[in-house]
Design an enzyme around this catalytic site. Structure first.
Site, PDB file in Angstrom:
ATOM      1  N   ASN A   1       0.815  -1.219   0.000  1.00 48.99           N
ATOM      2  CA  ASN A   1       0.000   0.000   0.000  1.00 48.99           C
ATOM      3  C   ASN A   1       0.851   1.272   0.000  1.00 48.99           C
ATOM      4  OD1 ASN A   1      -2.449  -1.525   0.129  1.00 48.99           O
ATOM      5  ND2 ASN A   1      -2.124  -1.774   2.337  1.00 48.99           N
ATOM      6  N   ARG A   2       2.075   1.155  -0.488  1.00 45.36           N
ATOM      7  CA  ARG A   2       2.998   2.293  -0.591  1.00 45.36           C
ATOM      8  C   ARG A   2       3.371   2.884   0.767  1.00 45.36           C
ATOM      9  NH1 ARG A   2       5.124   1.194  -4.943  1.00 45.36           N
ATOM     10  NH2 ARG A   2       5.990   3.302  -5.092  1.00 45.36           N
ATOM     11  N   LEU A   3       3.141   2.128   1.834  1.00 43.55           N
ATOM     12  CA  LEU A   3       3.492   2.595   3.180  1.00 43.55           C
ATOM     13  C   LEU A   3       4.879   2.054   3.543  1.00 43.55           C
ATOM     14  CD1 LEU A   3       0.020   2.150   4.910  1.00 43.55           C
ATOM     15  CD2 LEU A   3       1.072   4.260   4.033  1.00 43.55           C
TER      16      LEU A   3
END
Length: 203
Positions: free
Chosen positions: A179-181
């Protein structure tokens, strides 16, 4: 990506942390794990990028080699501030290093040059790196001339070829997450204390 990167997992020494990740890239059999993107800036403030190969690294810095007449060398000699990026995409990892580059000694360059394959040694003499050439055939003819010139004995180190050592003042270790975290940690060198300060950055 599932495991991520935690503050507790980081080595307090950024070079030791780099060594850990670099060896993981080697163990994963990534192609050219020592390939890095080198960023320089020209006299007009225009950034330039190219891929070079890391050949040596230790607590004193990160070393690559080039023709001292090349575009990158001219830019480095005018402005030694650089950034390096190791893009280990298959591991969802990258390492950014910011610092300044200086030429290494002739003796150090000679030690490395002696380990290069003979063809690469001849190529260092033959190629006018970054200069305009009219055809590949002219380059190949120059290679043949150099090979004949040094047919007997060892190929000497060109006086226009050698290494640069990047002394680092900033490292950033980036671990991709879902989630691009992503997990990002930077090491900033505190000149006053001589210590490295570690901080987590938002993805």
């Amino acid at each position: 990506m599932q495991t991520g990167l935690s503050r507790a997992a980081l080595n307090p020494d950024p070079v030791a942390q780099f060594e850990s990740w670099y060896q993981a890239a080697v163990a994963a059999a990534l192609p050219e794990p020592n390939a890095l993107t080198l960023a320089t800036v020209d006299a007009a403030g225009q950034p330039w990028l190219r891929t070079v190969l890391l050949k040596l690294y230790d607590a004193d810095g990160f070393v690559f080699f080039t023709n001292y007449h090349s575009r990158k060398a001219q830019q480095l000699d005018a402005n030694p501030q650089v950034a390096l990026l190791f893009p280990w995409v298959a591991l969802a990892r990258q390492v950014q290093i910011v610092g300044s580059a200086t030429r290494i000694s002739t003796a150090e360059s000679l030690r490395y040059f002696a380990t290069r394959p003979r063809g690469s040694q001849i190529g260092a003499w033959a190629s006018p790196q970054s200069q305009v050439i009219t055809s590949r055939s002219l380059l190949e003819a120059k290679i043949a001339d150099v090979a004949r010139k040094f047919a007997q004995g060892e190929v000497p180190l060109p006086d226009f070829w050698g290494g640069y050592r990047v002394v680092s003042r900033y490292f950033e270790f980036w671990q991709g997450r879902h989630n691009r975290l992503h997990d990002r940690f930077c090491y900033r060198h505190d000149a006053a204390s001589g210590q490295w300060q570690i901080e987590r950055l938002a993805p």
